[in-house]
Design a protein around this motif. Sequence first.
Motif, short mmCIF file in Angstrom:
data_model
loop_
_atom_site.label_atom_id
_atom_site.label_comp_id
_atom_site.label_asym_id
_atom_site.label_seq_id
_atom_site.Cartn_x
_atom_site.Cartn_y
_atom_site.Cartn_z
N LEU A 35 0.83 -1.21 0.00
CA LEU A 35 0.00 0.00 0.00
C LEU A 35 0.86 1.26 0.00
O LEU A 35 0.53 2.24 -0.68
N PHE A 39 0.57 4.07 -2.93
CA PHE A 39 0.34 5.50 -2.71
C PHE A 39 1.52 6.33 -3.22
O PHE A 39 1.33 7.40 -3.80
N SER A 89 7.80 3.19 -2.80
CA SER A 89 7.94 3.71 -1.43
C SER A 89 9.40 4.05 -1.15
O SER A 89 9.68 5.01 -0.41
#
Length: 174
Positions: A35, A39, A89
């Motif tokens: 996740l 994002f 990330s």
Amino acid sequence: CIQLLLETWKVDIDNLIAGLGAMGVAFTFIAQDTLASLFAGVIILTDAPYKIGEFLILENGLRGRVINIGFRSTRLVTLDDVEVVIPNSNMINAQVTNMSGGPIAYSRLSCPVSVAYGSNVEQVKEILLNVSTRLDHIDRDQPETSPRVLFEAMAASSLDFVLLVWVLEPHLHP
């Protein structure tokens, strides 16, 4: 309706809800990295700190050309033609130097040169600029990308200069 069906089957609803809650917490921990990368991918795609085809240098020293930006990861091809997949990330949290970004679409190459004290500074500059004319893949057509020589420092035992050239094909120069 579902509650009546579960009661008919004699399923303890409290245990079911507690089990689903525990599964939700476990799923959150399992999917946390995915996740975060998702994002971060959305942020990278909307903010566009780099684009496909640009040459990046990451803070860990990895250098390469961007070949794909996805929701989960960014793919680079390194100077030795190895494809590296980096989670977004990591990309969003790393210091990324975009050597192809900015007003000049080429990568700047800095070549440090040290000479002995007492050397003729103008002659050093002339020699370095002459060397730059013999280099391949150098942009010489525009004033802002023409080769330059800068004096950097008076070191303990040398005069330090840097030759700046803009490389048309940065993946060809390590």
